[in-house]
Design a protein around this motif. Structure first.
Motif, PDB file in Angstrom:
ATOM      1  N   ASN A  98      45.814  28.513 -21.480  1.00  0.00           N
ATOM      2  CA  ASN A  98      45.294  29.228 -20.321  1.00  0.00           C
ATOM      3  C   ASN A  98      45.340  30.713 -20.656  1.00  0.00           C
ATOM      4  O   ASN A  98      46.415  31.297 -20.790  1.00  0.00           O
ATOM      5  CB  ASN A  98      46.129  28.925 -19.075  1.00  0.00           C
ATOM      6  N   ASN A  99      44.180  31.334 -20.809  1.00  0.00           N
ATOM      7  CA  ASN A  99      44.109  32.690 -21.337  1.00  0.00           C
ATOM      8  C   ASN A  99      44.194  33.785 -20.288  1.00  0.00           C
ATOM      9  O   ASN A  99      43.976  34.960 -20.601  1.00  0.00           O
ATOM     10  CB  ASN A  99      42.824  32.864 -22.152  1.00  0.00           C
ATOM     11  N   ILE A 100      44.502  33.423 -19.040  1.00  0.00           N
ATOM     12  CA  ILE A 100      44.769  34.456 -18.043  1.00  0.00           C
ATOM     13  C   ILE A 100      46.159  35.035 -18.318  1.00  0.00           C
ATOM     14  O   ILE A 100      47.146  34.304 -18.339  1.00  0.00           O
ATOM     15  CB  ILE A 100      44.701  33.873 -16.625  1.00  0.00           C
ATOM     16  N   GLY A 101      46.236  36.322 -18.531  1.00  0.00           N
ATOM     17  CA  GLY A 101      47.517  36.943 -18.827  1.00  0.00           C
ATOM     18  C   GLY A 101      47.878  36.806 -20.301  1.00  0.00           C
ATOM     19  O   GLY A 101      47.047  36.484 -21.149  1.00  0.00           O
ATOM     20  N   HIS A 102      49.167  37.008 -20.602  1.00  0.00           N
ATOM     21  CA  HIS A 102      49.598  36.971 -21.999  1.00  0.00           C
ATOM     22  C   HIS A 102      51.055  36.551 -22.120  1.00  0.00           C
ATOM     23  O   HIS A 102      51.722  36.886 -23.102  1.00  0.00           O
ATOM     24  CB  HIS A 102      49.404  38.346 -22.642  1.00  0.00           C
ATOM     25  N   THR A 103      51.577  35.832 -21.118  1.00  0.00           N
ATOM     26  CA  THR A 103      52.976  35.421 -21.163  1.00  0.00           C
ATOM     27  C   THR A 103      53.149  34.001 -21.688  1.00  0.00           C
ATOM     28  O   THR A 103      54.012  33.739 -22.516  1.00  0.00           O
ATOM     29  CB  THR A 103      53.610  35.534 -19.761  1.00  0.00           C
ATOM     30  N   ASP A 104      52.330  33.074 -21.201  1.00  0.00           N
ATOM     31  CA  ASP A 104      52.456  31.681 -21.633  1.00  0.00           C
ATOM     32  C   ASP A 104      51.683  31.419 -22.923  1.00  0.00           C
ATOM     33  O   ASP A 104      52.105  30.625 -23.763  1.00  0.00           O
ATOM     34  CB  ASP A 104      51.957  30.738 -20.541  1.00  0.00           C
ATOM     35  N   PHE A 105      50.532  32.056 -23.075  1.00  0.00           N
ATOM     36  CA  PHE A 105      49.700  31.912 -24.268  1.00  0.00           C
ATOM     37  C   PHE A 105      49.265  33.300 -24.729  1.00  0.00           C
ATOM     38  O   PHE A 105      49.499  34.292 -24.040  1.00  0.00           O
ATOM     39  CB  PHE A 105      48.484  31.023 -23.975  1.00  0.00           C
ATOM     40  N   THR A 106      48.593  33.366 -25.873  1.00  0.00           N
ATOM     41  CA  THR A 106      48.180  34.658 -26.417  1.00  0.00           C
ATOM     42  C   THR A 106      47.278  35.399 -25.444  1.00  0.00           C
ATOM     43  O   THR A 106      47.409  36.610 -25.245  1.00  0.00           O
ATOM     44  CB  THR A 106      47.473  34.456 -27.767  1.00  0.00           C
ATOM     45  N   GLY A 107      46.321  34.689 -24.842  1.00  0.00           N
ATOM     46  CA  GLY A 107      45.493  35.249 -23.784  1.00  0.00           C
ATOM     47  C   GLY A 107      44.862  36.586 -24.121  1.00  0.00           C
ATOM     48  O   GLY A 107      44.088  36.721 -25.077  1.00  0.00           O
TER      49      GLY A 107
END
Length: 471
Positions: free
Chosen positions: A418-427
Motif C-alpha cells: 500500500n503506497n500511501i505514506g511511507h511507514t508500512d511500505f516504501t510508498g
C-alpha cells in the motif's frame, strides 16, 4: 384445439427444432415460475443467481436459435433426398389456416420479446453485481471481496471502478472475463493474484468520476494512534497536518503530482512498481526535468515500461487494502475490540497473528486458544476477573487474521503493498528518497513539510489536540 398448435407441430417436425421448442418452452415456464425473483434481481445464493440469471437465459436463447436451425437443416436434408418442398402457403387473411399461423407467431414473438428482454437485462445486471464479482469465484476472489467489504468503497459497486462508463470497456471486461472463467475452471490462476493490474482503466476515467484531485483541497488533520508492546499497552499519538493541495497552484500533494497541466511519467524495473529508477516531471509551464536514481545509468528508462502517473500509483489499495499485524491490532484496540486493560494485549496479539496456520478455521481455533492460554497461565488474576474481555480479544484477533491472511490464495502479511505514506511500505520513498537526481544536480525533494507538517510525534497527550478540543 389441435389446429391452433399445428404451427408448433410444424416447427417440431425435426429433432433439432424439437429440442429447440423444448428448451424455449422450459425456459419460458421457469421464467414464469421465477418471475418474482426475476423482477427483484436478487438471489439468496450466488450460485443460485448464476442458474437464474445466466444459465436460464442461455437455455431460452439456445432453444430459440435451434428452431430455425432445425428447419434449415431439414430443408437441406430434404433437397438431398429429392423430397419436393411443400407448396407455399397462401398469404390471405381470408384463409383460416393463415390466420391461425399468423396469430400463433404474433403471440409467441411477443412472449419471446418480453421474456428474452427481461432475461437479457437481468443477465447483464447480474454480471455487474457485487455478488457475481466477489462471491461466484469464491476461493479466487475471497481476499479482494473481504477487503472490499471493510473498505471506504464498500457501498460502491465493483464495476464502477473496474469498468466505468461506456460500451468499449464493458465489452473489454467481458472478453477478459471469459479467460478468467477458463482459468478458474482449469485451475490456471496464480496465487496470489498479481498486482498492479496492467490493463486497468486509467483512474481519470473511473476514480475521477467522484474524486477530483485537480480541485483545491484544504489542509487536514490526521491523528494516528499507536500502542506499545509493554504491559500497559501504552498509547501514543502522532498528529499530522496533511497538505492536500490541488487547484491552480502546484502545491500540496495533489497539486504537485496531479495539478493542472502537470504530467509525471516514470519507469519501474519490477512488476509491482516498487523500484523506480527514472522519473520525468512536466510542470505544465514548459519545464520538463528527468530524474534518475543514484545507481541508475543514463538511459535506464530504455526498455522499461513507461507509465503516466495517476491516482492508482499512490492509492494502490483504495478498496482492497490489507493491514500489517501491528497496525491492525492498533486499530482493534482503538476501536474497543481488544481491551487495553489486558496486560501485553498488543504484544501477544501480534505474536499470535504472525504464526503460521493452515486455514482460517485453524487460525481461529489457534488464536483463541493461544490468547486464553496466555492469560490463564501468566496472568491468572486477569483471566479470572476479565475472562469475557479475553474471549473478545481472541475473537477480534482471529477476525483480523481472517480479514488479512488467505492461505488458499497464498496471501500473507505484506503481499500487497500500500503506497500511501511511507511507514508500512516504501510508498512515497520510491521517488522521494533524496537519491533521484536530475542532470543539474537537483533532487526530488524529501522535505517532510512538502506533504505534511508534523504537529506531534508519539506523544501520550499531544498539546495540539487539547488546543483543538480533540480528546
Amino acid at each position: 384445439m389441435n389446429r391452433w398448435f399445428s404451427p408448433a407441430v410444424m416447427m417440431a417436425s425435426n429433432p433439432i427444432s424439437l429440442l429447440g421448442v423444448i428448451l424455449t418452452t422450459t425456459g419460458g415456464v421457469l421464467w414464469l415460475i421465477l418471475l418474482p425473483s426475476m423482477l427483484s434481481g436478487k438471489a439468496s445464493h450466488p450460485y443460485l443467481g448464476i442458474a437464474m440469471f445466466l444459465i436460464l437465459p442461455a437455455v431460452f436463447f439456445s432453444g430459440l436459435a435451434l428452431i430455425p436451425l432445425g428447419i434449415w437443416w431439414q430443408r437441406r436434408l430434404n433437397r438431398k433426398r429429392g423430397i419436393p418442398a411443400p407448396a407455399p402457403a397462401v398469404l390471405d387473411w381470408k384463409n383460416p389456416q393463415f390466420r391461425r399461423v399468423a396469430a400463433f407467431f404474433l403471440a409467441t414473438t411477443m412472449a419471446n420479446v418480453i421474456i428474452g428482454g427481461q432475461l437479457t437485462y437481468r443477465a447483464v445486471a447480474y454480471m455487474e453485481s457485487v455478488s457475481f464479482c466477489g462471491q461466484t469465484c469464491h476461493t479466487v476472489m475471497e481476499p479482494e471481496y473481504t477487503a472490499y467489504q471493510n473498505s471506504p468503497h464498500s457501498r460502491v459497486e465493483c464495476v464502477s471502478c473496474h469498468i466505468g462508463p461506456g460500451a468499449g470497456w464493458f465489452v473489454k471486461s467481458k472478453l477478459d472475463g471469459t479467460w478468467q472463467v477458463i482459468s478458474v475452471n482449469l485451475n490456471l490462476y496464480p496465487r496470489p493474484i498479481p498486482t498492479p493490474i496492467h490493463n486497468l482503466r486509467p483512474a481519470r476515467e473511473t476514480c475521477e468520476q467522484c474524486h477530483w484531485p485537480q480541485k483545491y483541497g484544504t489542509d487536514r488533520i490526521r491523528v494516528i494512534s499507536k500502542y506499545a508492546d509493554d504491559e500497559a499497552n501504552t498509547m501514543s499519538k502522532t498528529v499530522l497536518l496533511m497538505r492536500i493541495g490541488g487547484g491552480k497552484a502546484t502545491k500540496g500533494i495533489h497539486g504537485t503530482h496531479l495539478g493542472n497541466g502537470v504530467n509525471i511519467r516514470y519507469a519501474a524495473s519490477d512488476e509491482k512498481r516498487q523500484t523506480i529508477p527514472w522519473v520525468e516531471y512536466d510542470d505544465g509551464k514548459g519545464g520538463v526535468r528527468q530524474y534518475r536514481a543514484a545507481d541508475a545509468k543514463p538511459g535506464v528508462e530504455n526498455g522499461l515500461p513507461i507509465r503516466l502517473m495517476d491516482c492508482m500509483d499512490c492509492h494502490t489499495r483504495p478498496s482492497h487494502s490489507y493491514d500489517l499485524p501491528e497496525r491492525a491490532v492498533d486499530h482493534a484496540i482503538e476501536n474497543g475490540d481488544i481491551s487495553p486493560t489486558l496486560p501485553f494485549a498488543k504484544k501477544e496479539s501480534v505474536e499470535l497473528l504472525k504464526q503460521e496456520y493452515a486455514s482460517h478455521e485453524a487460525a481461529e481455533a489457534g488464536i483463541r486458544a493461544g490468547m486464553e492460554k496466555f492469560y490463564r497461565e501468566r496472568h491468572a488474576d486477569v483471566y479470572q476477573s476479565q475472562r469475557a474481555a479475553v474471549e473478545r480479544a481472541g475473537q477480534a484477533v482471529a477476525a483480523i487474521y481472517k480479514r488479512n491472511i488467505f492461505p488458499k490464495m497464498n496471501v500473507k502479511w505484506g503481499s500487497y503493498p500500500n503506497n500511501i505514506g511511507h511507514t508500512d511500505f516504501t510508498g512515497c520513498f520510491r521517488c522521494h528518497d533524496d537519491g533521484h537526481l536530475a542532470d543539474g544536480g537537483k533532487k526530488i525533494t524529501q522535505d517532510c513539510n512538502a506533504c505534511h507538517q508534523l504537529l506531534a510525534m508519539d506523544e501520550a497527550k499531544p498539546k495540539v489536540l487539547a488546543e483543538l478540543g480533540v480528546e
